[in-house]
Design a protein around this motif. Sequence first.
Motif, PDB file in Angstrom:
ATOM      1  N   MET A  15       4.400 -18.409 -41.493  1.00 37.57           N
ATOM      2  CA  MET A  15       3.996 -16.914 -41.501  1.00 37.57           C
ATOM      3  C   MET A  15       5.164 -16.155 -41.971  1.00 37.57           C
ATOM      4  N   THR A  16       4.941 -15.303 -42.581  1.00 34.46           N
ATOM      5  CA  THR A  16       6.043 -14.524 -43.281  1.00 34.46           C
ATOM      6  C   THR A  16       6.960 -13.879 -42.296  1.00 34.46           C
ATOM      7  N   ASP A  17       8.331 -13.853 -42.772  1.00 45.08           N
ATOM      8  CA  ASP A  17       9.308 -13.158 -41.779  1.00 45.08           C
ATOM      9  C   ASP A  17       8.924 -11.856 -41.877  1.00 45.08           C
ATOM     10  N   TYR A  18       8.778 -11.201 -40.762  1.00 36.96           N
ATOM     11  CA  TYR A  18       8.566  -9.584 -40.408  1.00 36.96           C
ATOM     12  C   TYR A  18       9.954  -9.310 -39.315  1.00 36.96           C
ATOM     13  N   LYS A  52       6.154  -6.373 -37.268  1.00 33.34           N
ATOM     14  CA  LYS A  52       5.357  -7.125 -36.358  1.00 33.34           C
ATOM     15  C   LYS A  52       4.360  -6.265 -35.659  1.00 33.34           C
ATOM     16  N   ARG A  53       5.034  -5.256 -34.933  1.00 37.38           N
ATOM     17  CA  ARG A  53       4.207  -4.257 -34.207  1.00 37.38           C
ATOM     18  C   ARG A  53       2.906  -3.695 -35.073  1.00 37.38           C
ATOM     19  N   ILE A  54       3.334  -3.092 -36.276  1.00 33.52           N
ATOM     20  CA  ILE A  54       2.339  -2.655 -37.006  1.00 33.52           C
ATOM     21  C   ILE A  54       1.235  -3.810 -37.622  1.00 33.52           C
ATOM     22  N   ILE A  55       1.605  -4.878 -37.864  1.00 28.26           N
ATOM     23  CA  ILE A  55       0.520  -5.908 -38.334  1.00 28.26           C
ATOM     24  C   ILE A  55      -0.270  -6.328 -37.016  1.00 28.26           C
ATOM     25  N   SER A  56       0.275  -6.384 -35.952  1.00 27.09           N
ATOM     26  CA  SER A  56      -0.250  -6.600 -34.618  1.00 27.09           C
ATOM     27  C   SER A  56      -1.425  -5.836 -34.306  1.00 27.09           C
ATOM     28  N   TYR A  57      -0.934  -4.552 -34.461  1.00 30.55           N
ATOM     29  CA  TYR A  57      -1.991  -3.337 -34.127  1.00 30.55           C
ATOM     30  C   TYR A  57      -3.118  -3.340 -35.359  1.00 30.55           C
ATOM     31  N   LEU A  58      -2.845  -3.604 -36.498  1.00 31.87           N
ATOM     32  CA  LEU A  58      -3.778  -3.545 -37.596  1.00 31.87           C
ATOM     33  C   LEU A  58      -4.748  -4.697 -37.317  1.00 31.87           C
ATOM     34  N   ARG A  59      -4.071  -5.994 -37.029  1.00 35.33           N
ATOM     35  CA  ARG A  59      -5.133  -7.212 -36.892  1.00 35.33           C
ATOM     36  C   ARG A  59      -5.910  -6.908 -35.759  1.00 35.33           C
ATOM     37  N   ARG A  65       5.155  -2.428 -48.293  1.00 28.67           N
ATOM     38  CA  ARG A  65       5.989  -3.696 -48.475  1.00 28.67           C
ATOM     39  C   ARG A  65       4.736  -4.586 -47.528  1.00 28.67           C
ATOM     40  N   LEU A  66       4.163  -4.480 -46.454  1.00 32.84           N
ATOM     41  CA  LEU A  66       3.309  -5.094 -45.823  1.00 32.84           C
ATOM     42  C   LEU A  66       2.296  -5.631 -46.325  1.00 32.84           C
ATOM     43  N   ALA A  67       1.628  -4.488 -47.148  1.00 34.45           N
ATOM     44  CA  ALA A  67       0.410  -4.662 -48.031  1.00 34.45           C
ATOM     45  C   ALA A  67       0.791  -6.130 -48.987  1.00 34.45           C
ATOM     46  N   GLU A  68       1.987  -6.087 -49.427  1.00 34.72           N
ATOM     47  CA  GLU A  68       2.325  -7.134 -50.271  1.00 34.72           C
ATOM     48  C   GLU A  68       2.574  -8.747 -49.585  1.00 34.72           C
ATOM     49  N   LYS A  69       3.110  -8.250 -48.294  1.00 32.98           N
ATOM     50  CA  LYS A  69       3.401  -9.625 -47.920  1.00 32.98           C
ATOM     51  C   LYS A  69       2.714 -10.195 -46.567  1.00 32.98           C
ATOM     52  N   SER A  70       1.532  -9.462 -46.340  1.00 35.81           N
ATOM     53  CA  SER A  70       0.725  -9.883 -45.022  1.00 35.81           C
ATOM     54  C   SER A  70      -0.386 -10.881 -45.553  1.00 35.81           C
TER      55      SER A  70
END
Length: 74
Positions: free
Chosen positions: A1-4, A9-16, A48-53
């Motif tokens: 997993m990429t370093d967040y 992490k909170r944003i990605i978790s919510y989106l997921r 940035r998350l769009a590129e690394k997620s």
Amino acid sequence: MTDYTDEEKRIISYLRDSVSHGEAYFRAKNIAEAIGLTAKQVGSRLPRLAEKSEDVEIEKWGRARSTTWRVTRS
């Protein structure tokens, strides 16, 4: 997993969690309200998350008064 960062992490978790059933459209202010960050904090991190997620696809979708982001599962 990429370093967040913690905020990422909170944003990605919510989106997921939000797109577990397909796709959804978001504005930074709505994400921010749901996870306790400011719209500026979220809006500056989404590109940035769009590129690394790796597990959700984040795409800049439209711009009216504020940018709308389309999020789907990868």
